[in-house]
Design an enzyme around this catalytic site. Structure first.
Site, PDB file in Angstrom:
ATOM      1  CG  ASP A  48      -1.464   0.894   1.711  1.00  0.00           C
ATOM      2  OD1 ASP A  48      -2.563   1.771   0.559  1.00  0.00           O
ATOM      3  OD2 ASP A  48      -1.827   2.087   2.111  1.00  0.00           O
ATOM      4  CD  GLU A  60      -2.666   3.183  -3.289  1.00  0.00           C
ATOM      5  OE1 GLU A  60      -3.450   3.116  -3.840  1.00  0.00           O
ATOM      6  OE2 GLU A  60      -2.089   2.135  -2.192  1.00  0.00           O
TER       7      GLU A  60
END
Length: 732
Positions: free
Chosen positions: A409, A462
């Site tokens: 993330d 990401e």
């Protein structure tokens, strides 16, 4: 009263002792003529010393003037022995225990201890202390890294959460250790840390705890009940394949809100086995991606503010239950990706923040160590123990839970020192730039560790910027991720789809531009949870037009996504056109499947997944030779046409997508080969609640030049629809 080490005893009594083994337990007496036992039990009224394996009384201990300190001596004994303590409390109750201070850390063979497996040596480790050839004492060996602490005690159910009772020992390496006999599986505990300032900090959760309770206790829980017997051997020993040449359609989901019971309680891990696994299998997804399942205190963070990277969230069951869910997915040939959050952590008082009274895990300067966007702390990637903590955690999930992929993330926030900061709010690197060299080194080391030790596993970034080489190997100076989310494709294509078809002719480049950089990275095309929350609306509400046109637009977009190069990711609910924005507090609107439009979108999603799995020409997502434009400049009609090729180029297909409500009965399109083309997907078909405009299913090419090719077909192009035609060989 015998002479004892008064300075150390004083430290024990006042809970700031770093060497309890220097004064507690059996010691050589001051006159060196025998042995002396010192026990610190502040709640005790009297203590009797018993033999380790019988009720034989070895001594009755003497209470010192310091309440809670008891001593006994054996003047003529020079051979250390093991013993138990029968402790009588002021209420008259007696409890027998094995004194932990007869087992120094030197008693044990140090567990495996290197950067990729720290979890095997820190935290709460089930341990047997060997007394003799026939007797060993079961218990738990606690270890916690707190180098700036003045003292550390382990507190829990076994000592009434009294920080005076079990002071831990440090040998100077920053790790505090103590073996506590008889502490078994399921025991709650925390660490009581006294900072160098003398302040006792709020009780800390074990950074390596494998179970953590929810609010209000947030207690760590010993976790030794490894009862799950893995049955996914066929999956974990499957041949290693090139993932870039195989279809990957990912179903992203939040376990707590995918489907709920009538009382609005989420399904447990075990209940998800019966409901989620067959659903994902039937729908044709190759992988699931789970929003963070590491423990987190605040429901509204969805798991992206974790306190407990080694603990499966207890909201849905135990670690063994979660293993059973992963196992069931694997036996259904479904891979498991988990969202993993090394970019930041919250400042909750029971967590890592200011852990031992100093900034052990976060950067000390808030210009580098505080995320203004998320109000959370940033790991100090310049500290070796922080890097080892995180890399060991990644390995832990791959090894202990058979996780197949880690989606990392917020990578952009790690790469850039000025991420979400204004001028003057960040500290440049040594070269005056905005790249965080320490985070870059960490990410490279992470990916090297994963791919070297677990070649069937992969990582996904990401990452929302144009940082070069995110999914390139480290030997090519890349970050080493296996894949990167294509945020540019997502933003451009959604912006295009939200426009009225009347105006799309002026924005054709929003769709065609993605192919300029489509093969610069190994991309995943994501329509993730972030696109259906915070006022962005669900996918169906983004689409313009009346109800029919909204669903037709969504079907056309779905086709565009599946025909476009790149692995696929869709958030739960997208597959049936969820109506409301996603909320973590309620179930998806499964009742919508009773409505034809939603039922049809559900059927289309299933068919696209299976088409993607079975159509060889769509598998090569990351090679330029897999794609060829036929027409990207027909902006007047808002039509895109391109060819997709298999690796050997012996199979190819033709994709045509019309982004306007205007059908075309005779739309000439150039084709790569002469022969016949068969329609294998038409999103306007009546079974998808389309208009059923195109009735022809097979086309034979004509020797008429078009789009720079010698042969072409005259195609029926439906309104707001995507077509895929497979080349099936020479004409009859």
């Amino acid at each position: 009263m015998p002479t004892i080490k008064n300075a150390l005893i004083n430290d024990v009594i006042h809970t700031h002792c770093s060497d309890p083994f220097g004064c507690l337990g059996l010691q050589v007496s001051a006159d060196k003529k025998g042995l002396q036992l010192s026990v610190w039990q502040p709640a005790a009224a009297s203590i009797t010393v018993l033999a380790i394996a019988s009720d034989k009384v070895l001594a009755t201990m003497t209470a010192s003037p310091n309440k809670g300190l008891f001593t006994a001596e054996w003047p003529d004994c020079h051979t250390p022995f093991h013993y138990r303590l029968a402790i009588t409390y002021s209420d008259g109750n007696t409890h027998t225990l094995v004194d932990p201070y007869q087992f120094s850390d030197a008693t044990f063979t140090d567990p495996e201890h290197h950067q990729a497996s720290l979890y095997k040596s820190q935290g709460a480790i089930k341990t047997d202390a060997v007394v003799n050839e026939t007797l060993s004492i079961q218990g738990t060996r606690f270890a916690v890294y707190a180098p700036a602490a003045r003292s550390v005690s382990v507190v829990g159910d076994f000592n009434g959460w009294d920080g005076r009772t079990h002071p831990m020992s440090s040998n100077g390496d920053g790790i505090w250790r103590l073996f506590v006999p008889d502490v078994q599986h399921g025991t709650r505990y925390k660490f009581e840390i006294r900072a160098r300032s003398g302040d006792v900090l709020p009780h800390r959760t074990d950074p390596y705890a494998q179970r953590i309770e929810q609010y209000p206790s947030f207690a760590s829980v010993t976790c030794f009940d490894h009862k799950h017997q893995w049955q996914d051997n066929d999956w974990v020993t499957r041949p290693i394949v090139d993932l870039y040449e195989h279809p990957m359609s990912i179903y992203e989901l939040h376990l707590g809100s995918w489907r709920r019971k009538e009382d609005n309680q989420p399904l447990s891990y075990l209940e998800l086995i019966d409901e989620l696994v067959p659903y994902v299998k039937e729908m044709g997804y190759t992988h699931v991606e789970l929003l963070p399942i590491t423990e987190y205190p605040f429901d509204g963070s969805w798991g992206y503010q974790p306190v407990g990277l080694y603990a499966v969230t207890s909201r849905f069951g135990t670690p063994e239950d979660f293993k059973a869910l992963v196992d069931a997915l694997h036996r259904a040939n479904i891979g498991v990706i988990m969202d993993w959050v090394p970019a930041h952590f919250p400042a909750d008082s029971h967590g890592l923040a200011n852990f031992d009274g100093s900034k052990q895990y976060e950067y000390p300067d808030p210009k580098k160590g505080w995320h203004p966007e998320w109000n959370s702390l940033i790991y100090d990637f310049g500290k070796e123990h922080v890097v080892n903590y995180l890399i060991s955690n990644a390995v832990y999930w791959l090894e202990e839970f058979h996780i197949d992929g880690l989606r990392v993330d917020a990578v952009a926030s790690m790469l850039y020192l000025d991420y979400s900061r204004e001028d003057g709010e960040w500290i440049p690197n040594k070269d005056g730039g905005n790249h965080n060299y320490e985070a870059i080194d960490f990410l490279r080391r992470l990916n090297e560790t994963v791919y070297l030790n677990h070649p069937r596993c992969f990582t996904v970034a990401e990452e929302s910027t144009a940082f070069p080489g995110v999914s390139k190997p480290t030997y090519m100076n890349g970050l080493g991720f296996g894949f990167k989310w294509n945020m540019g494709w997502m933003n451009d294509s959604l912006a295009y789809m939200q426009k009225d078809p009347l105006y799309r002719q002026h924005h054709q480049g929003d769709l065609s531009f993605s192919m300029v950089y489509a093969f610069d990275e190994q991309f995943v095309l994501p329509i993730s949870h972030d696109e259906v929350v915070h006022g962005k609306g669900s996918m169906i509400t983004k689409m313009p037009g009346d109800t029919w046109q909204k669903f037709a637009n969504l079907r056309a977009f779905s086709a565009y996504m599946y025909f476009h190069p790149g692995k696929k990711l869709n958030f739960m609910g997208n597959e049936f056109a969820q109506g409301q924005e996603w909320s973590h507090e309620r179930s998806l609107d499964w009742h919508l499947l009773e409505i034809d439009f939603h039922k049809a979108q559900h059927a289309l999603s299933k068919d696209l997944n299976h088409l993607y799995q079975n159509e060889a020409s769509l598998h090569l997502d990351h090679a330029p030779q897999s794609f060829e434009w036929i027409s990207h400049d027909d902006s007047a009609n808002s039509i895109l046409a391109f060819a997709r090729y298999s690796k050997s180029r012996d199979a190819h297909s033709l994709a045509v997508i019309n982004f306007t409500p205007m059908p075309h009965g005779q739309y000439r399109i150039g084709v790569p080969n002469a022969g016949r083309y068969q329609v294998v997907m038409d999103t306007d078909a009546s079974q998808y609640t389309g208009s059923g405009f195109a009735t022809q299913t097979t086309y034979e090419t004509q020797a008429i030049g078009s789009h720079g090719r010698t042969h072409s077909i005259e195609l029926q192009v439906p309104p707001l629809a995507g077509l895929l035609l497979r080349w099936i060989g020479d004409a009859i």
